[in-house]
Design an enzyme around this catalytic site. Structure first.
Site, PDB file in Angstrom:
ATOM      1  N   ASP A  34       0.514  -1.135   0.033  1.00  0.00           N
ATOM      2  CA  ASP A  34       0.123  -0.132   0.035  1.00  0.00           C
ATOM      3  C   ASP A  34       1.277   1.027   0.150  1.00  0.00           C
ATOM      4  O   ASP A  34       0.439   2.255  -0.916  1.00  0.00           O
ATOM      5  CB  ASP A  34      -0.949   0.207   1.443  1.00  0.00           C
ATOM      6  CG  ASP A  34      -1.971  -1.207   1.399  1.00  0.00           C
ATOM      7  OD1 ASP A  34      -1.747  -2.150   0.155  1.00  0.00           O
ATOM      8  OD2 ASP A  34      -3.259  -0.974   1.894  1.00  0.00           O
ATOM      9  N   GLU A 114     -24.566 -17.722 -13.120  1.00  0.00           N
ATOM     10  CA  GLU A 114     -23.539 -16.418 -12.769  1.00  0.00           C
ATOM     11  C   GLU A 114     -24.082 -16.317 -11.306  1.00  0.00           C
ATOM     12  O   GLU A 114     -25.280 -16.554 -10.878  1.00  0.00           O
ATOM     13  CB  GLU A 114     -23.617 -15.655 -13.338  1.00  0.00           C
ATOM     14  CG  GLU A 114     -23.441 -15.306 -15.381  1.00  0.00           C
ATOM     15  CD  GLU A 114     -23.801 -14.301 -15.576  1.00  0.00           C
ATOM     16  OE1 GLU A 114     -23.897 -12.773 -14.838  1.00  0.00           O
ATOM     17  OE2 GLU A 114     -23.908 -14.361 -16.924  1.00  0.00           O
ATOM     18  N   LYS A 116     -25.807 -14.369  -8.085  1.00  0.00           N
ATOM     19  CA  LYS A 116     -26.243 -13.776  -8.715  1.00  0.00           C
ATOM     20  C   LYS A 116     -25.819 -12.306  -6.529  1.00  0.00           C
ATOM     21  O   LYS A 116     -26.630 -13.452  -5.905  1.00  0.00           O
ATOM     22  CB  LYS A 116     -28.343 -13.319  -7.970  1.00  0.00           C
ATOM     23  CG  LYS A 116     -28.783 -12.529  -8.164  1.00  0.00           C
ATOM     24  CD  LYS A 116     -30.144 -12.998  -7.938  1.00  0.00           C
ATOM     25  CE  LYS A 116     -31.417 -12.410  -8.389  1.00  0.00           C
ATOM     26  NZ  LYS A 116     -31.931 -11.251  -6.814  1.00  0.00           N
ATOM     27  N   ASP A 118     -26.501  -9.507  -4.414  1.00  0.00           N
ATOM     28  CA  ASP A 118     -26.933  -8.946  -3.806  1.00  0.00           C
ATOM     29  C   ASP A 118     -26.938  -7.557  -3.396  1.00  0.00           C
ATOM     30  O   ASP A 118     -26.364  -6.840  -2.343  1.00  0.00           O
ATOM     31  CB  ASP A 118     -27.574  -9.526  -2.129  1.00  0.00           C
ATOM     32  CG  ASP A 118     -29.024  -9.354  -2.027  1.00  0.00           C
ATOM     33  OD1 ASP A 118     -29.817  -8.864  -2.647  1.00  0.00           O
ATOM     34  OD2 ASP A 118     -29.538  -9.363  -0.564  1.00  0.00           O
ATOM     35  N   GLU A 172     -23.381  -5.077 -10.720  1.00  0.00           N
ATOM     36  CA  GLU A 172     -24.515  -4.535  -9.569  1.00  0.00           C
ATOM     37  C   GLU A 172     -23.304  -4.407  -9.186  1.00  0.00           C
ATOM     38  O   GLU A 172     -21.794  -4.567  -8.519  1.00  0.00           O
ATOM     39  CB  GLU A 172     -24.635  -6.419  -8.650  1.00  0.00           C
ATOM     40  CG  GLU A 172     -25.459  -6.179  -7.525  1.00  0.00           C
ATOM     41  CD  GLU A 172     -26.611  -6.046  -8.580  1.00  0.00           C
ATOM     42  OE1 GLU A 172     -26.849  -5.682  -9.338  1.00  0.00           O
ATOM     43  OE2 GLU A 172     -28.006  -6.368  -7.767  1.00  0.00           O
ATOM     44  N   TYR A 222     -19.493  -5.305  -9.646  1.00  0.00           N
ATOM     45  CA  TYR A 222     -19.625  -6.714 -11.050  1.00  0.00           C
ATOM     46  C   TYR A 222     -20.023  -6.513 -12.191  1.00  0.00           C
ATOM     47  O   TYR A 222     -21.258  -5.922 -11.768  1.00  0.00           O
ATOM     48  CB  TYR A 222     -20.014  -7.616 -10.195  1.00  0.00           C
ATOM     49  CG  TYR A 222     -19.243  -8.435  -9.072  1.00  0.00           C
ATOM     50  CD1 TYR A 222     -17.649  -9.390  -9.464  1.00  0.00           C
ATOM     51  CD2 TYR A 222     -18.891  -7.845  -7.898  1.00  0.00           C
ATOM     52  CE1 TYR A 222     -17.191  -9.787  -8.469  1.00  0.00           C
ATOM     53  CE2 TYR A 222     -17.892  -8.306  -6.590  1.00  0.00           C
ATOM     54  CZ  TYR A 222     -17.342  -9.339  -7.085  1.00  0.00           C
ATOM     55  OH  TYR A 222     -16.236  -9.887  -6.140  1.00  0.00           O
ATOM     56  N   LYS A 312     -33.768 -18.676  -6.513  1.00  0.00           N
ATOM     57  CA  LYS A 312     -32.889 -18.137  -5.633  1.00  0.00           C
ATOM     58  C   LYS A 312     -32.950 -19.102  -4.558  1.00  0.00           C
ATOM     59  O   LYS A 312     -33.571 -20.297  -4.776  1.00  0.00           O
ATOM     60  CB  LYS A 312     -34.147 -17.520  -4.457  1.00  0.00           C
ATOM     61  CG  LYS A 312     -34.493 -16.214  -5.909  1.00  0.00           C
ATOM     62  CD  LYS A 312     -33.636 -14.788  -6.136  1.00  0.00           C
ATOM     63  CE  LYS A 312     -34.168 -14.942  -4.525  1.00  0.00           C
ATOM     64  NZ  LYS A 312     -35.045 -13.260  -4.349  1.00  0.00           N
ATOM     65  N   CYS A 404     -49.502   2.084  26.131  1.00  0.00           N
ATOM     66  CA  CYS A 404     -48.678   2.241  25.136  1.00  0.00           C
ATOM     67  C   CYS A 404     -47.340   2.104  26.075  1.00  0.00           C
ATOM     68  O   CYS A 404     -47.541   3.050  26.527  1.00  0.00           O
ATOM     69  CB  CYS A 404     -49.205   3.038  24.183  1.00  0.00           C
ATOM     70  SG  CYS A 404     -47.350   3.070  22.821  1.00  0.00           S
ATOM     71  N   CYS A 407     -46.578   6.000  24.900  1.00  0.00           N
ATOM     72  CA  CYS A 407     -47.222   7.127  25.476  1.00  0.00           C
ATOM     73  C   CYS A 407     -48.086   7.108  27.197  1.00  0.00           C
ATOM     74  O   CYS A 407     -48.558   7.928  27.637  1.00  0.00           O
ATOM     75  CB  CYS A 407     -47.739   7.670  24.672  1.00  0.00           C
ATOM     76  SG  CYS A 407     -48.962   7.194  24.592  1.00  0.00           S
ATOM     77  N   CYS A 422     -52.359   1.174  20.044  1.00  0.00           N
ATOM     78  CA  CYS A 422     -52.210   2.926  20.718  1.00  0.00           C
ATOM     79  C   CYS A 422     -53.581   3.956  19.762  1.00  0.00           C
ATOM     80  O   CYS A 422     -53.154   3.930  18.544  1.00  0.00           O
ATOM     81  CB  CYS A 422     -51.103   3.200  20.946  1.00  0.00           C
ATOM     82  SG  CYS A 422     -51.058   4.419  21.607  1.00  0.00           S
ATOM     83  N   CYS A 427     -49.030   9.775  19.594  1.00  0.00           N
ATOM     84  CA  CYS A 427     -48.828   9.140  20.472  1.00  0.00           C
ATOM     85  C   CYS A 427     -47.037   9.435  19.924  1.00  0.00           C
ATOM     86  O   CYS A 427     -47.385   9.684  18.405  1.00  0.00           O
ATOM     87  CB  CYS A 427     -48.735   7.894  20.520  1.00  0.00           C
ATOM     88  SG  CYS A 427     -47.212   7.155  21.049  1.00  0.00           S
TER      89      CYS A 427
END
Ligand code: IVH
Length: 663
Positions: A34, A114, A116, A118, A172, A222, A312, A404, A407, A422, A427
């Protein structure tokens, strides 16, 4: 150094830096340290400072050159960036394969598989080998110009290697797990809310107005799609990926050209098992027909290509303990029980909370505090409890509070409803949630109005209803934590700009129970103005698509309440859009023609046919009358065909419709 020598040295340094950036960011195989890299950049910067006239936009020093922006300009895509249909299991993948082969008449067909990733998709345009524009997917038709931010993505070349010069790449934008964790740690340290998942973080990062912030987020890009003159290039997807690779883009190495379905299945199974080993999140495998010629033959439906599908992966699940269950108050006052979990890694993300939806769900699951449960994360949705795997020794049941938690107001569960609410409309929890909803991306899209700020606005009583947003002045905002002069002015400008949002968004922003973005759109289209909706009775309201008795009653009730009518009046005075502007498409080949569809068409789905007719200026209605110009009939037509015959209305088939459309 003479000028010629300096120029030569500048060019040499740029080339060398580009090479090392490619080795580091694209191939992940650095050859220098670096520090050595920094030294090269330092030398180039120095020379460029001495010769500012030679600085070019594709110089490696110019990644973060852009200035903060006011907002993003909308840009139309060269062709729609549609999404993909899903195959949720192997059987559905097999169906896809069968469909493809059938439509291709049994011709041999190869696929490219390929991973997928996200993230969010983005189109990047190059001219003469130089990056000139980057556009987010947006709604698929129109996206936002995020060029300045995209330039900061180190794996995205500012100038490509030899080869194609003018083209468009689609791919992506992602954030790998490490960068995601680091970002969230930083946010926590600054007291900012964590991003729920890498995709949200990536989407948020590409849309910030300050390129320097995007640069610090370490996004990755990508590439998976190549277009030349708006057409897929070259003849196969496989070669497209190889071309992208040669041009210097990061292309996922985990890809496979498959000649048989079994090969395809093997690839899917392989990565379903091993996805944890990857440094980024992947939620499936994208399968594309390799041959572009075959892709053309298969064509598109209105939503997605017929030549590709997303397989998926099933949701990821882990076991953990329920430490507590607490009720959380949402914008409509609904109390949602939330399980606080012993933190557990599910698919690379730490999960410490999961929604239990309502009391019925808790009953169905039989879950109590102290139990060990199976939690699941699927895509971006909030983690959920799947089932109890072991009962805790000292388990105790959750009881919905009678007051609630925010409140102290009364909590009621109306007959026939699963939700407890509520009922205090003032609220603060409800108010905060309703402001966040109002400002959200798909509603009024007010950038910069986040949770931390809304908390302060409500707690300091600067905002008591969303209408108060339009009264805010920069001087008031500047007194809040983490708000400078510039950000305050920007926010007020964003709020002002939201006044131009169309009526459908205003309706969605009101927070009428059961009226989401889609219903709001139908209401706007059907009634044309907010006043017409407010005045309509339950019967009339049901004329709008997807509005049934329950939704209609909810809308009526909303407008009957004095407080809500007041809100509407104040929004009107603020100058929000109260009328629906019809997008009229003049001059299409079907302008003014009214169509009715019946039966199943051979190629187009009903939605697709409707979209095509409308795009050509025509109108599609649900029932045949004297006003109907044509009835388009497919297989198994209903009574509409008989009615058409009775009224003497021309009946045509899909082929005829296609001729009329000129396709
Ligand atoms: S192809 C018509 N390839 O998944 C081509 N998409 O559900 C459509 N995605 O919107 C996209 N990795 O954001 C394609 N290798 C890949 C992908 C990919 C991720 C995303 C993309 C798209 C969505 C489709």
């Amino acid at each position: 150094m003479t000028d010629t020598a300096a120029l030569k040295e500048i060019e040499r340094l740029r080339e060398e830096i580009r090479r090392h950036e490619y080795l580091y960011y694209v191939l992940d195989q650095p050859e220098i340290t670096d520090a050595e890299y920094d030294e090269l950049v330092r030398r180039l910067k120095k020379l460029e400072e001495e010769h500012p006239e030679w600085v070019t936009p594709d110089s490696p020093t110019q990644r973060v050159g852009g200035k903060p922006r006011e907002g993003f300009v909308k840009v139309r895509h060269s062709s729609p960036m549609l999404s993909l249909d899903n195959a949720l299991n192997e059987a559905e993948l097999r169906d896809f394969d069968r469909r493809v082969r059938e439509l291709l008449g049994g011709a041999p067909c190869r696929y490219v598989a390929e991973l997928k990733l996200d993230g969010l998709s983005m189109a990047v345009h190059y001219r003469d080998g130089i990056l000139v524009q980057a556009v987010t997917r947006g709604d698929g038709i129109e996206g936002e110009d995020v060029t300045e931010n995209a330039r900061t993505i180190r794996s995205l070349p500012l100038r490509v290697k030899d080869g194609l010069r003018t083209f468009e790449v689609r791919g992506e934008v992602i954030l790998n797990r490490r960068a995601f964790e680091r970002l969230n740690l930083e946010r926590e340290a600054e007291g900012l809310p964590r991003f729920a998942n890498p995709r949200n973080a990536a989407a948020g990062s590409i849309r910030v107005l300050e390129p320097a912030i995007t640069a610090a987020r370490r996004l990755d890009y990508y590439a998976y799609f190549l277009l030349v003159d708006g057409e897929t290039y070259p003849d196969t997807q496989w070669e497209a990926l190889e071309t992208l690779d040669k041009l210097g883009f990061k292309v996922n190495p985990h890809r496979k050209r498959c000649s048989t379905f079994d090969e395809l299945l093997e690839f899917c199974r392989h990565w379903q098992e091993r996805r944890q080993e990857l440094p980024y999140e992947t939620d499936g495998v994208v399968v594309k027909v390799d041959s572009v010629e075959q892709q053309r033959r298969l064509g598109w439906t209105a939503k997605a290509p017929r030549w590709a599908i997303a397989f998926k992966f099933p949701a990821q699940q882990e076991k953990t303990e329920v430490l507590n269950i607490e009720a959380q108050v949402g914008r409509t006052g609904v109390l949602t029980p939330v399980a606080h979990l012993k933190p557990v890694q599910v698919g690379g993300v730490t999960v410490s909370r999961a929604t239990l939806h309502n009391e019925e769900e808790i009953e169905r699951l039989g879950v109590q505090i102290g139990d060990t449960v199976l939690v699941e994360r699927s895509g971006d949705v909030i983690p959920k409890v799947v089932r109890v795997v072991a009962r805790g020794a000292n388990r105790r049941p959750f009881r919905m509070p009678e007051r609630c938690p925010v409140c102290g107001g009364k909590v009621v569960r109306q007959e026939g409803e699963v939700a407890s609410r509520c009922i205090n409309t003032n609220c603060p929890a409800r108010l905060k949630e309703s402001i966040l909803h109002f400002a959200s991306r798909n509603v009024m899209d007010i950038d910069g109005l986040g949770e931390a700020l809304v908390d302060q606005l409500v707690e300091r009583k600067l905002v008591r209803s969303v209408a108060d947003l339009y009264q805010l002045r920069p001087e008031q905002l500047m007194e809040l934590e983490r708000m400078g002069k510039k950000s305050s002015e920007k926010l007020v400008a964003n709020i002002e700009a939201s006044k131009r949002q169309p009526l459908a968004r205003v309706i969605a922003g009101l927070g009428i129970p059961f009226v989401g973005e889609r219903t709001a759109q139908f209401l706007a289209e059907t009634f044309g103005s907010l006043d017409a909706i407010a005045a309509a009775d339950e019967q009339t309201l049901q004329q709008a698509e997807e509005v049934g008795p329950k939704v209609a009653r909810s809308i009526r009730q909303f407008f009957q309440e004095e407080r809500n009518r007041e809100l509407v009046e104040r929004l009107r005075q603020a100058g929000l859009t109260f009328h629906h502007k019809r997008v009229e498409r003049k001059g299409g080949p079907l302008e003014g023609k009214v169509f009715v569809l019946t039966g199943t068409l051979p190629h187009w789905t009903r939605e697709e046919a409707k979209a095509r007719i409308e795009a050509a200026g025509g109108k599609v209605t649900g029932s045949v009358s004297k006003k109907t110009d044509y009835v388009v009939a497919g297989a198994g037509p209903g009574s509409k065909l008989a009615k058409a015959r009775e009224l003497g209305i021309p009946v045509i088939d899909e082929a005829e419709l296609q001729r009329m459309l000129g396709v």
